[in-house]
Design a protein around this motif. Structure first.
Motif, PDB file in Angstrom:
ATOM      1  N   SER A  73       0.843  -1.196   0.000  1.00  0.00           N
ATOM      2  CA  SER A  73       0.000   0.000   0.000  1.00  0.00           C
ATOM      3  C   SER A  73       0.880   1.248   0.000  1.00  0.00           C
ATOM      4  O   SER A  73       2.050   1.211   0.400  1.00  0.00           O
ATOM      5  N   LEU A  74       0.303   2.366  -0.419  1.00  0.00           N
ATOM      6  CA  LEU A  74       1.041   3.626  -0.377  1.00  0.00           C
ATOM      7  C   LEU A  74       1.397   4.001   1.059  1.00  0.00           C
ATOM      8  O   LEU A  74       2.456   4.578   1.316  1.00  0.00           O
ATOM      9  N   GLN A  75       0.509   3.661   2.002  1.00  0.00           N
ATOM     10  CA  GLN A  75       0.811   3.961   3.405  1.00  0.00           C
ATOM     11  C   GLN A  75       2.036   3.181   3.869  1.00  0.00           C
ATOM     12  O   GLN A  75       2.903   3.719   4.565  1.00  0.00           O
ATOM     13  N   GLN A  76       2.132   1.916   3.482  1.00  0.00           N
ATOM     14  CA  GLN A  76       3.303   1.130   3.852  1.00  0.00           C
ATOM     15  C   GLN A  76       4.574   1.722   3.247  1.00  0.00           C
ATOM     16  O   GLN A  76       5.619   1.783   3.903  1.00  0.00           O
ATOM     17  N   LEU A  77       4.489   2.159   2.012  1.00  0.00           N
ATOM     18  CA  LEU A  77       5.656   2.771   1.371  1.00  0.00           C
ATOM     19  C   LEU A  77       6.022   4.089   2.053  1.00  0.00           C
ATOM     20  O   LEU A  77       7.203   4.427   2.185  1.00  0.00           O
ATOM     21  N   ARG A  78       5.014   4.829   2.498  1.00  0.00           N
ATOM     22  CA  ARG A  78       5.272   6.077   3.221  1.00  0.00           C
ATOM     23  C   ARG A  78       5.969   5.789   4.552  1.00  0.00           C
ATOM     24  O   ARG A  78       6.907   6.488   4.944  1.00  0.00           O
ATOM     25  N   PHE A  79       5.529   4.745   5.249  1.00  0.00           N
ATOM     26  CA  PHE A  79       6.182   4.333   6.494  1.00  0.00           C
ATOM     27  C   PHE A  79       7.639   3.954   6.224  1.00  0.00           C
ATOM     28  O   PHE A  79       8.547   4.328   6.981  1.00  0.00           O
ATOM     29  N   LEU A  80       7.856   3.205   5.148  1.00  0.00           N
ATOM     30  CA  LEU A  80       9.208   2.779   4.797  1.00  0.00           C
ATOM     31  C   LEU A  80      10.117   3.975   4.560  1.00  0.00           C
ATOM     32  O   LEU A  80      11.235   4.039   5.092  1.00  0.00           O
ATOM     33  N   CYS A  81       9.666   4.933   3.777  1.00  0.00           N
ATOM     34  CA  CYS A  81      10.497   6.101   3.449  1.00  0.00           C
ATOM     35  C   CYS A  81      10.765   6.955   4.677  1.00  0.00           C
ATOM     36  O   CYS A  81      11.870   7.484   4.858  1.00  0.00           O
ATOM     37  N   ALA A  82       9.768   7.099   5.550  1.00  0.00           N
ATOM     38  CA  ALA A  82       9.959   7.884   6.767  1.00  0.00           C
ATOM     39  C   ALA A  82      10.984   7.226   7.684  1.00  0.00           C
ATOM     40  O   ALA A  82      11.870   7.897   8.234  1.00  0.00           O
ATOM     41  N   LEU A  83      10.904   5.915   7.842  1.00  0.00           N
ATOM     42  CA  LEU A  83      11.857   5.220   8.709  1.00  0.00           C
ATOM     43  C   LEU A  83      13.246   5.190   8.085  1.00  0.00           C
ATOM     44  O   LEU A  83      14.261   5.292   8.786  1.00  0.00           O
ATOM     45  N   ALA A  84      13.304   5.089   6.751  1.00  0.00           N
ATOM     46  CA  ALA A  84      14.601   5.118   6.069  1.00  0.00           C
ATOM     47  C   ALA A  84      15.298   6.461   6.286  1.00  0.00           C
ATOM     48  O   ALA A  84      16.521   6.522   6.416  1.00  0.00           O
ATOM     49  N   GLU A  85      14.524   7.542   6.332  1.00  0.00           N
ATOM     50  CA  GLU A  85      15.107   8.874   6.526  1.00  0.00           C
ATOM     51  C   GLU A  85      15.467   9.122   7.985  1.00  0.00           C
ATOM     52  O   GLU A  85      16.551   9.614   8.284  1.00  0.00           O
ATOM     53  N   GLN A  86      14.563   8.771   8.898  1.00  0.00           N
ATOM     54  CA  GLN A  86      14.755   9.115  10.307  1.00  0.00           C
ATOM     55  C   GLN A  86      15.617   8.109  11.075  1.00  0.00           C
ATOM     56  O   GLN A  86      16.252   8.471  12.065  1.00  0.00           O
TER      57      GLN A  86
END
Length: 317
Positions: A6-19
């Motif tokens: 899902s787009l939400q899962q991808l958003r979680f992934l990108c946020a955790l990858a950055e932070q």
């Protein structure tokens, strides 16, 4: 058919990858930490791989996780572009716009610019980020920013750019400096002076040196500052002279009477403000409309951009 993330899962992934931190990533996504953690676990299960190495001290992407996070960011950008394309077809220049600006421009143009755009585009919601050019370009490429207001000459890479206005480079010196009696300052004059310059990493430094054809600033550079305000205060303390954009003169000299401004000769060097965006965006026509409004504001209300700016009137405070 494969079950897609899902787009939400991808958003979680990108946020955790950055932070690299579950709490901060969850805060960025406006969800609880348990929701984000659960979403990442579901994504890993769906893909059948481990995206992150977890320990009590750190969260680290696996090599494959890095590649997937990069692709996920591109997918999110494309999804946002799709939504923006549909929205802007109905009503251009409305909704959120993530706007980046460099520190040697932002303080001097944003107050009037935001007011101007607020009146002209009441449905546009600007989110402004101020940072050096290199940082802004990275965020533009990754989709974290939509459009930038920066200055050239500077290598902007793969962007589409629209010129906004010219901003002359001038010399600031102590009021009792011998060059105060000169109507203009030459490059030979600069070569004999102690220069105070903004630090490496700011595009204004390279623009000033290039405009003034200073090949080796080290031999007469005595100080590097992180801001124009610091440079002006050092000049006021009679520690040297500096180069600064004319747009900053009124603001930065307002608090001191011990600094005067002179133009550079013979060709009055300048930097050029440009609006830049990704060439792949679906909002190019919309951004050009925005550029026309910004150009109108900059050239119509900022006397600092006028090529025949009254230097003597400025310094006779």
């Amino acid at each position: 058919m494969a079950i897609l993330p899902s787009l939400q899962q991808l958003r979680f992934l990108c946020a955790l990858a950055e932070q690299r931190h579950f709490g901060r990533a969850a805060e960025n996504c406006a969800v609880t930490q348990s929701t984000l953690s659960g979403g990442i676990k579901e994504l890993e299960a769906r893909l059948g791989i481990t995206l992150f190495e977890r320990s009590q001290r750190q969260v680290m992407l696996t090599p494959l996780g890095k590649e997937i996070a990069t692709r996920a960011q591109r997918l999110l950008v494309d999804a946002e572009e799709m939504v923006g394309l549909a929205r802007n077809a109905q009503e251009p220049l409305s909704g959120p716009l993530r706007f980046g600006v460099i520190p040697t421009v932002g303080p001097y143009v944003l107050p009037s610019l935001l007011s101007h755009l607020g009146t002209a585009l009441p449905k546009l919601k600007l989110y402004v980020r101020e940072a050096p050019t290199t940082v802004l370009l990275d965020k533009l490429a990754s989709g974290e920013l939509d459009i930038l207001l920066v200055a050239i000459p500077y290598g902007l890479g793969d962007v589409e750019a629209m010129e906004m206005a010219e901003d002359p480079i001038v010399v600031a010196m102590p009021r009792n400096h011998p060059l105060r009696n000169h109507k203009v300052v030459t490059r030979d004059d600069l070569a004999r002076e102690q220069l105070l310059l903004i630090e490496d990493g700011h595009c204004l430094r390279s623009q000033s040196l290039q405009a003034c054809r200073i090949v080796d600033p080290v031999r007469n550079e005595v100080f590097q500052a992180t801001s124009l305000r610091t440079l002006v205060q050092m000049v006021a303390a009679e520690l040297g002279i500096t180069l600064m954009p004319q747009m900053a003169v009124d603001s930065e000299l307002a608090s001191t009477r011990n600094v005067v401004i002179r133009p550079l000769s013979p060709d009055k060097p300048f930097r050029t403000l440009v609006l830049a965006w990704r060439p792949t965006t679906s909002r190019g026509a919309e951004f050009r409309m925005l550029g026309n409004l910004i150009r109108e504001c900059l050239t119509g209300t900022k006397r600092a951009f006028a090529p025949d700016h009254d230097i003597e009137a400025l310094t006779a405070r």
